[in-house]
Design an enzyme around this catalytic site. Structure first.
Site, PDB file in Angstrom:
ATOM      1  N   GLU A  82       0.638  -0.748  -0.139  1.00 56.61           N
ATOM      2  CA  GLU A  82      -0.035  -0.123   0.160  1.00 56.61           C
ATOM      3  C   GLU A  82       1.084   1.146   0.017  1.00 56.61           C
ATOM      4  O   GLU A  82       2.230   0.751   0.485  1.00 56.61           O
ATOM      5  CB  GLU A  82      -0.705   0.433   1.137  1.00 56.61           C
TER       6      GLU A  82
ATOM      7  N   GLY B  24       2.603   2.484  11.030  1.00 55.08           N
ATOM      8  CA  GLY B  24       2.026   1.800  12.336  1.00 55.08           C
ATOM      9  C   GLY B  24       2.469   0.421  12.328  1.00 55.08           C
ATOM     10  O   GLY B  24       3.199  -0.796  13.019  1.00 55.08           O
TER      11      GLY B  24
ATOM     12  N   MET C 165       0.634  -3.027   8.706  1.00 56.19           N
ATOM     13  CA  MET C 165      -0.528  -2.984   6.814  1.00 56.19           C
ATOM     14  C   MET C 165      -1.178  -3.988   7.692  1.00 56.19           C
ATOM     15  O   MET C 165      -0.775  -4.918   7.833  1.00 56.19           O
ATOM     16  CB  MET C 165       0.392  -3.209   6.380  1.00 56.19           C
ATOM     17  N   GLU C 166      -2.268  -4.036   6.806  1.00 53.55           N
ATOM     18  CA  GLU C 166      -3.459  -5.228   6.469  1.00 53.55           C
ATOM     19  C   GLU C 166      -3.450  -5.895   5.865  1.00 53.55           C
ATOM     20  O   GLU C 166      -4.838  -6.294   5.741  1.00 53.55           O
ATOM     21  CB  GLU C 166      -4.934  -3.839   7.182  1.00 53.55           C
ATOM     22  N   ASN C 167      -2.548  -6.441   5.282  1.00 54.65           N
ATOM     23  CA  ASN C 167      -2.347  -7.639   4.028  1.00 54.65           C
ATOM     24  C   ASN C 167      -3.877  -8.607   4.793  1.00 54.65           C
ATOM     25  O   ASN C 167      -3.409  -9.362   6.200  1.00 54.65           O
ATOM     26  CB  ASN C 167      -1.033  -7.630   3.646  1.00 54.65           C
TER      27      ASN C 167
ATOM     28  N   HIS D 200      -7.114  -2.603  14.990  1.00 54.20           N
ATOM     29  CA  HIS D 200      -7.024  -1.337  13.593  1.00 54.20           C
ATOM     30  C   HIS D 200      -6.988  -1.989  12.616  1.00 54.20           C
ATOM     31  O   HIS D 200      -7.799  -2.469  11.924  1.00 54.20           O
ATOM     32  CB  HIS D 200      -6.248  -0.138  13.704  1.00 54.20           C
ATOM     33  N   GLU D 201      -5.365  -3.226  12.432  1.00 53.84           N
ATOM     34  CA  GLU D 201      -5.443  -3.877  11.301  1.00 53.84           C
ATOM     35  C   GLU D 201      -6.511  -4.929  11.018  1.00 53.84           C
ATOM     36  O   GLU D 201      -7.032  -5.089  10.070  1.00 53.84           O
ATOM     37  CB  GLU D 201      -4.114  -5.046  11.571  1.00 53.84           C
TER      38      GLU D 201
HETATM   39  N1  TRP Z   1      -3.572   0.665   5.470  1.00 54.14           N
HETATM   40  C1  TRP Z   1      -2.391   0.708   7.056  1.00 54.14           C
HETATM   41  C2  TRP Z   1      -3.192   1.627   8.044  1.00 54.14           C
HETATM   42  O1  TRP Z   1      -3.836   2.092   8.221  1.00 54.14           O
HETATM   43  C3  TRP Z   1      -1.527   1.906   6.910  1.00 54.14           C
HETATM   44  C4  TRP Z   1      -0.474   2.445   5.902  1.00 54.14           C
HETATM   45  C5  TRP Z   1      -0.495   2.602   4.474  1.00 54.14           C
HETATM   46  C6  TRP Z   1       0.456   1.672   5.435  1.00 54.14           C
HETATM   47  N2  TRP Z   1       0.869   2.847   4.050  1.00 54.14           N
HETATM   48  C7  TRP Z   1       1.285   2.247   4.279  1.00 54.14           C
HETATM   49  C8  TRP Z   1       1.601   1.417   6.331  1.00 54.14           C
HETATM   50  C9  TRP Z   1       3.168   2.170   3.981  1.00 54.14           C
HETATM   51  C10 TRP Z   1       2.810   1.043   5.624  1.00 54.14           C
HETATM   52  C11 TRP Z   1       3.573   1.505   4.839  1.00 54.14           C
HETATM   53  O2  TRP Z   1      -3.581   0.726   9.326  1.00 54.14           O
HETATM   54 ZN    ZN Z   2      -5.979   1.338   8.225  1.00 54.14          ZN
END
Ligand code: TRP
Ligand code: ZN
Length: 874
Positions: A122, A262, A264-266, A298-299
């Site tokens: 992302e 912080g 990432m929700e993969n 959150h994730e």
């Molecule tokens: N989608 C992630 C979150 O909010 C955050 C995110 C977006 C992110 N771009 C990123 C995390 C790049 C790490 C690196 O939970």
């Molecule tokens: Zn998020």
């Protein structure tokens, strides 16, 4: 700046993709400098057209292309695309590329750090792995096979389920993963390394058993328990509150040290900054424990709000982020003190989001124009976005909101949709008209509601008028009236809430402001009431009302809304501070006395509601105070804040001492009551030290020696730093010796140094940057030193000779070629020059111009710097 300025993409330019991909088969042959990626995708033409296939790709070495097994040479390659002329409507495209994970310091795409491979896709990082339709509205199923050396990379992970594995003769092994859910490329993940593994299970409400796996650095296993416990709480909470159950048989979390954000929700494989996973009493503070629970939540919540239903395009980012932040805030509130959590949320808005609105970077929660998407992971999209969701929750009620969510999922599961789709579902489920409300998505800026009232003692008639106005912002001159849920009440002299059946707004304790002015009239009153305004911060706005000191004290004591009580305390402090900043030599003694009296009263609240008292006894931050004035007078405001704090410290030193000693010291546990108590204890300590109270340094040293936890240990260091205690340096040395092996703890030490308001700060900073544990490659280190300095070291960063600005700019230029995302984040304080005095504005702009002059400036910085330099305020 580079001659060719990159062009912005516009929200209004959205077009459906020319091709769709329903399945991808990927093979990764991992190698530190030469990883081979072979991806085979099934394409279909989307609609009737002859357009070529244009794939996204960056920094890829192209090895081969075949279509339906036939080699292709007729393609066109540019810096950002691979274009193919294809006649078929359905075909299989196989592309082999080569990438260099070790050299990738941007931490986007596939990178190698700390001995492990890791991806971050992302927003647009997948295109650094292979040529693809790297946009969130292309949803495909993925099969992923990973090959690597077995001893160095025993764990090889990707999304979904492991379906096969095997070994090769040359010491390598392979693992095959399959994700049964369709997903956009930004949710793809791959991790390979040698980890310690913590496992657990969660049984869902429908009785399915889910394997939970937490991967951490070797030796860090004991620090993973809190994260895993938090995950189980989040899973249970989402079932209870939203009826949402997890959908795969396995949920994996990997903690890594090199990470831009912080977490990432993969899908099925979250990757976390280790800062938001690892914790134990000795090395992590209560805040760390809190943040871990919040980020894990959150994730996890993204699995439904983001993954199952995702964004059509990146302009819709708040669709998933605003909603998921709202969900994690509700979760955190349910896990501990709701009012304390609400206060924290509001502080972020007031300190950072209002500042963003006031700057050249102002944008609506759904931006209209983007050059670099990474620049739009902002407090506006995230936190103001969450406030917008919260307002819908307020307008529809909890039950209506839940109906809206249910409809949203049943309508859009498995799809990529827009913010409008979300609002429409909310509206359709409840029949509440949200047409005017939608403006919150397109209008930027901080609305102001001015409240005026009048009372006629003879007739007993009271009028109160609410007038809304949103001042113009850098991106948008003309503003419209918004639909604002405004919670409030009227208090009589005894502090009782006034009710009157003929005034529906009073019974509802809420007005829905829709036009410019809204008037309420109440009759039959004995005396002028006290309006207690914007309960629970029911909208992300500023409220202007000329409270008397007495009215504020009434609210502090009697309001039925704890948030409003806190807010009144902050207004009282702010008033004292601004007053003193303007006329330091002629303090308003009456005002200060009523403030001190109010503080006396707050000490009594500490026994009943320690969380609320802890917040009420803390002064507004410099950043919050800054957003309350048109032009920031740095020194005057800073010293006024210190003086007021000093007055509270010295005048009430007996009370602080009592409060300190009242807090029982118990073996560390992360439970709400203990957290509240430690907060009061460390707050008292810092006031005692600031007052130079007798024995305060003995108390402080004793606490340092006896602390069994990081909260109390850091409490000492912060108090010693703020109180400019002579023992500070020595305590810091001891701390460093003890913790130099633990980078996450050392970050706290770095930050404490970087925050020091001392005239020799620019001599100290270079020492930190040359510390053997510092590295510009690691975002956590950069944020602790440069981030803390630029965001929070008021006198150092804003030194009148411009040396602080220059220092930051020098490092931004260095970071530009290492990690543009991080560079563009820590430049934020420089882009907020508008609110400073003429001289500082000049100096800040001078550094921005210096950065702009750099060759090879990243898109991230070009966008921020050029916007900021082009902005002419006032
Ligand atoms: N989608 C992630 C979150 O909010 C955050 C995110 C977006 C992110 N771009 C990123 C995390 C790049 C790490 C690196 O939970
Ligand atoms: Zn998020």
């Amino acid at each position: 700046m580079s001659v060719l300025s990159p062009v912005a993409k516009k929200r209004s330019d959205y077009r459906a993709p020319d091709f769709l991909i329903d399945h991808v088969d990927m093979a990764f042959h991992l190698d530190v400098t030469q990883t081979r990626v072979i991806s085979t995708s099934r394409f279909t033409r989307n609609g009737q057209h002859q357009s070529p296939l244009v794939l996204d790709g960056e920094n890829l070495q192209l090895i081969s292309v075949t279509i339906n097994g036939e080699p292709v040479t007729d393609y066109h390659q540019s810096d950002e695309h691979l274009t193919l002329n294809i006649n078929q409507n359905d075909f299989e495209l196989c592309i082999e590329t080569r990438i260099n994970p070790q050299e990738n310091k941007t931490l986007e795409g596939l990178y190698f750090s700390g001995g492990a491979y890791c991806t971050q896709c992302e927003a647009e990082g997948f295109r650094k792995i292979t040529y693809f339709l790297d946009r969130p509205d292309v949803l495909a199923k993925y099969d992923v096979t990973i090959f690597a050396d077995k001893t160095r990379y025993p764990h090889m992970l990707s999304n979904g389920n492991q379906i096969d594995k095997g070994e090769l003769d040359d010491g390598r092994h392979w693992v095959k993963w399959q994700d049964p859910f369709k997903k956009p490329s930004y949710l793809f993940a791959l991790v390979a390394g040698n980890f310690d593994l913590l496992t657990d299970r969660f049984v869902t409400q429908s009785g399915r058993s889910v394997a939970l796996e937490l991967y951490v650095d070797k030796g860090a296993l004991d620090k993973g328990h809190h994260a895993l416990a938090s995950l189980k709480k989040a899973m249970a909470w989402d079932e209870q509150v939203f009826g949402l159950e997890y959908d795969l048989d396995i949920y994996m979390i990997v903690a890594v040290d090199f990470f831009n954000m912080g977490a990432m929700e993969n899908k099925g494989l979250n990757v976390f900054n280790s800062k938001f996973v690892l914790a134990d009493a000795e090395s992590a503070t209560d805040d760390d424990f809190f943040n871990i629970e919040a980020v894990i939540g959150h994730e996890y919540f993204h699995n439904w709000t983001g993954n199952r239903v995702t964004c059509r395009d990146w302009f819709q980012l708040s669709l998933k982020e605003g909603l998921t932040v709202f969900r994690d805030q509700q979760f955190s509130a349910d896990m501990s003190s709701p009012v304390f959590n609400r206060i924290k949320n509001v502080q972020i808005i007031r300190e950072h989001q209002f500042a963003e609105d006031a700057s050249a970077m102002a944008h609506p929660i759904r931006p209209e124009e983007v050059i670099e998407m990474n620049n739009f992971y902002t407090v506006t999209v995230y936190d103001k976005g969450a406030e917008v969701i919260r307002m819908m929750h307020t307008l529809l009620g909890a039950a209506g909101f839940r109906q809206g969510m249910d409809l949203y999922f049943s309508r859009f599961d498995g799809q990529a949709v827009t913010c409008d789709d979300f609002v429409q579902a909310m509206q359709d489920a409840t029949q509440v008209d949200l047409s005017q409300f939608r403006r919150w998505y397109s209008q930027s800026g901080t609305p102001k509601v001015k409240v005026t009232d009048s009372f006629d003692a003879k007739t007993g008639v009271y009028h109160i008028d609410f007038t809304q106005n949103t001042p113009p912002t850098a991106d948008q001159k003309v503003k419209q009236n918004l639909h604002i849920p405004f919670k409030f009440e009227l208090l009589d002299e005894k502090g009782n809430s006034i009710s009157d059946d003929s005034v529906p707004e009073l019974s509802a304790k809420m007005i829905e402001l829709t036009s410019r002015v809204h008037r309420i009239t109440v009759t039959g009153l004995q005396a002028k009431p006290t309006p207690s305004l914007l309960h629970d911060f029911s909208a992300p706005i500023k409220v202007d009302y000329a409270y008397s000191h007495q009215q504020l004290s009434n609210i502090i004591l009697y309001s039925g809304d704890d948030f409003a009580r806190w807010d009144a305390s902050q207004r009282l402090y702010s008033r004292c501070i601004h007053n003193l900043a303007i006329s330091p030599d002629t303090p308003d003694d009456e005002l200060l006395d009523s403030m001190l009296q109010a503080v006396q009263g707050i000490f009594d609240i500490a026994d009943v509601n320690p969380a609320l008292a802890g917040a009420m006894l803390s002064l507004p931050s410099f950043e919050t105070l800054s957003q309350q004035v048109d032009e920031i007078q740095v020194e005057a405001l800073y010293h006024a804040q210190r003086s007021v704090r000093n007055l509270i410290a010295t005048t009430l030193s007996d009370q602080w001492s009592t409060l300190y000693h009242k807090q029982a010291v118990v073996p560390y546990r992360y439970v709400a009551d203990d957290v509240d108590s430690r907060r009061l204890r460390n707050l008292s300590l810092s006031y005692l030290v600031q007052a130079g109270a007798p024995q305060s340094s003995d108390i402080l040293l004793a606490q340092f020696a006896q602390a069994d936890n990081m909260t109390d240990c850091l409490g000492v260091l912060k108090a010693a730093q703020f109180g400019e205690l002579k023992q500070f340096d020595q305590l810091m040395e001891q701390f460093e010796t003890r913790w130099r092996h633990d980078p996450l703890v050392l970050d706290k030490w770095f930050a404490l140094h970087a925050n020091m308001e001392r005239s020799d700060i620019l001599v100290r900073l270079p020492l930190l940057l040359s510390h053997d544990k510092f590295s510009l490659d690691n975002p956590n280190r950069v944020r602790s030193v440069l981030g803390s300095f630029a965001f929070y070291n008021v006198l150092g960063f804003h030194a009148v000779d411009g040396s602080g600005y220059k220092f930051l700019a020098d490092y931004i230029l260095k970071l530009n070629s290492v990690n543009p995302q991080v560079a563009a984040r820590i430049i934020t304080p420089l882009t907020q020059w508008q609110k400073f005095d003429e001289k500082r504005r000049e100096l800040m702009r001078y550094q921005l111009a210096r950065i702009a002059d750099c060759q090879d400036l990243s898109k991230d910085l070009i966008e921020k710097v050029s916007k900021s330099l082009n902005y002419t305020s006032h």
